[in-house]
Scaffold this active site. Structure first.
Site, PDB file in Angstrom:
ATOM      1  N   TYR A  24       0.897  -0.935   0.011  1.00  0.00           N
ATOM      2  CA  TYR A  24      -0.189   0.295   0.214  1.00  0.00           C
ATOM      3  C   TYR A  24       0.827   0.983  -0.006  1.00  0.00           C
ATOM      4  O   TYR A  24       1.045   1.739  -0.111  1.00  0.00           O
ATOM      5  CB  TYR A  24      -0.761   0.105   0.685  1.00  0.00           C
ATOM      6  CG  TYR A  24      -2.015  -1.487   0.866  1.00  0.00           C
ATOM      7  CD1 TYR A  24      -2.384  -2.205   0.301  1.00  0.00           C
ATOM      8  CD2 TYR A  24      -2.333  -1.657   2.656  1.00  0.00           C
ATOM      9  CE1 TYR A  24      -3.761  -2.108  -0.331  1.00  0.00           C
ATOM     10  CE2 TYR A  24      -3.625  -2.545   2.344  1.00  0.00           C
ATOM     11  CZ  TYR A  24      -3.827  -2.785   1.107  1.00  0.00           C
ATOM     12  OH  TYR A  24      -4.742  -3.939   0.954  1.00  0.00           O
ATOM     13  N   TRP A  55      30.545  13.002  -5.633  1.00  0.00           N
ATOM     14  CA  TRP A  55      31.501  13.846  -6.047  1.00  0.00           C
ATOM     15  C   TRP A  55      32.768  14.930  -5.257  1.00  0.00           C
ATOM     16  O   TRP A  55      34.241  14.047  -5.765  1.00  0.00           O
ATOM     17  CB  TRP A  55      30.655  13.955  -7.192  1.00  0.00           C
ATOM     18  CG  TRP A  55      31.775  14.405  -8.496  1.00  0.00           C
ATOM     19  CD1 TRP A  55      33.118  14.584  -9.101  1.00  0.00           C
ATOM     20  CD2 TRP A  55      31.977  16.248  -8.589  1.00  0.00           C
ATOM     21  NE1 TRP A  55      33.634  14.973  -9.613  1.00  0.00           N
ATOM     22  CE2 TRP A  55      33.142  16.004  -9.150  1.00  0.00           C
ATOM     23  CE3 TRP A  55      30.936  17.779  -7.739  1.00  0.00           C
ATOM     24  CZ2 TRP A  55      33.866  18.172  -9.482  1.00  0.00           C
ATOM     25  CZ3 TRP A  55      32.328  18.577  -8.539  1.00  0.00           C
ATOM     26  CH2 TRP A  55      33.031  18.627  -9.753  1.00  0.00           C
ATOM     27  N   GLY A  57      33.042  14.236  -2.285  1.00  0.00           N
ATOM     28  CA  GLY A  57      33.614  13.237  -0.612  1.00  0.00           C
ATOM     29  C   GLY A  57      32.433  14.335   0.320  1.00  0.00           C
ATOM     30  O   GLY A  57      33.828  14.433   1.660  1.00  0.00           O
ATOM     31  N   VAL A  58      30.970  14.957   0.679  1.00  0.00           N
ATOM     32  CA  VAL A  58      30.774  14.691   1.471  1.00  0.00           C
ATOM     33  C   VAL A  58      30.082  14.136   1.957  1.00  0.00           C
ATOM     34  O   VAL A  58      29.533  12.902   1.189  1.00  0.00           O
ATOM     35  CB  VAL A  58      29.347  16.229   0.934  1.00  0.00           C
ATOM     36  CG1 VAL A  58      28.630  16.673   1.827  1.00  0.00           C
ATOM     37  CG2 VAL A  58      30.182  17.400   0.538  1.00  0.00           C
ATOM     38  N   GLU A  74       6.481  15.975   0.945  1.00  0.00           N
ATOM     39  CA  GLU A  74       5.612  16.121  -0.656  1.00  0.00           C
ATOM     40  C   GLU A  74       4.805  14.611  -0.713  1.00  0.00           C
ATOM     41  O   GLU A  74       4.210  14.834  -1.314  1.00  0.00           O
ATOM     42  CB  GLU A  74       6.565  16.344  -1.511  1.00  0.00           C
ATOM     43  CG  GLU A  74       5.764  16.095  -3.096  1.00  0.00           C
ATOM     44  CD  GLU A  74       5.654  17.523  -3.304  1.00  0.00           C
ATOM     45  OE1 GLU A  74       5.599  18.143  -2.857  1.00  0.00           O
ATOM     46  OE2 GLU A  74       3.963  17.223  -3.871  1.00  0.00           O
ATOM     47  N   GLU A  81      -3.785  16.714  -0.407  1.00  0.00           N
ATOM     48  CA  GLU A  81      -4.632  17.337  -1.365  1.00  0.00           C
ATOM     49  C   GLU A  81      -5.999  16.738  -1.858  1.00  0.00           C
ATOM     50  O   GLU A  81      -6.205  16.492  -1.899  1.00  0.00           O
ATOM     51  CB  GLU A  81      -3.907  17.617  -2.438  1.00  0.00           C
ATOM     52  CG  GLU A  81      -3.123  18.772  -2.354  1.00  0.00           C
ATOM     53  CD  GLU A  81      -1.668  18.656  -3.578  1.00  0.00           C
ATOM     54  OE1 GLU A  81      -1.639  18.230  -4.006  1.00  0.00           O
ATOM     55  OE2 GLU A  81      -1.486  19.630  -3.593  1.00  0.00           O
ATOM     56  N   LYS A  99      -4.686  22.976   1.422  1.00  0.00           N
ATOM     57  CA  LYS A  99      -3.904  23.080   0.585  1.00  0.00           C
ATOM     58  C   LYS A  99      -2.780  23.583   0.345  1.00  0.00           C
ATOM     59  O   LYS A  99      -1.974  23.442   0.414  1.00  0.00           O
ATOM     60  CB  LYS A  99      -4.563  22.825  -0.929  1.00  0.00           C
ATOM     61  CG  LYS A  99      -5.258  21.542  -0.974  1.00  0.00           C
ATOM     62  CD  LYS A  99      -6.261  21.750  -2.646  1.00  0.00           C
ATOM     63  CE  LYS A  99      -6.545  20.580  -2.728  1.00  0.00           C
ATOM     64  NZ  LYS A  99      -7.159  20.830  -3.709  1.00  0.00           N
TER      65      LYS A  99
END
Length: 132
Positions: A24, A55, A57-58, A74, A81, A99
């Site tokens: 679900y 890329w 290195g973080v 989101e 909504e 909303k």
């Protein structure tokens, strides 16, 4: 009206109920992917940020947490909504307010993620480009 889907918690076989709950949840992700342009855009931006982190290195952990925060909000916005459209199919100022406020939560999280991303990525990016 279609019948109610089976409730996972009522399944006498616990593992099957848990698997149904995951199914679900993935249906919800799939729905958001199909109907929410912003969700798709946020997924792409999240993948871009994750690639940039690797890329440069973080540490990817804060990047993954921020991606999860934005995408979760989101998804909640999408759910709200849909629920608002269900209970208020015609325009109502309170439905609009609900909303808009849910969308504002996504906006605040996205802007916060952007600021944290700049804090994390800018110094190593400038160093990699030889600008620091």
């Amino acid at each position: 009206m279609a019948g109610l889907p089976p409730r996972p918690r009522e399944d006498p076989r616990p593992l099957k109920g848990v698997l149904r709950s995951f199914a679900y949840a993935w249906e919800g992700v799939g729905y958001a992917w199909r109907v929410q342009r912003n969700f798709r855009l946020q997924v792409y931006l999240g993948l871009l940020a994750l690639g940039l982190a690797l890329w440069l290195g973080v540490s990817p952990l804060p990047v993954l947490l921020l991606i999860a925060l934005v995408l979760s909000l989101e998804l909640l916005n999408t759910a709200l909504e849909a629920l608002t459209d269900l209970v208020s199919p015609v325009y109502h100022p309170l439905a609009k307010r609900a909303k808009d406020t849910a969308a504002a939560a996504v906006l605040v999280a996205s802007l916060s993620a952007l600021l944290v991303g700049l804090y994390l990525f800018l110094p190593p990016l400038l160093a990699r480009l030889g600008l620091s």
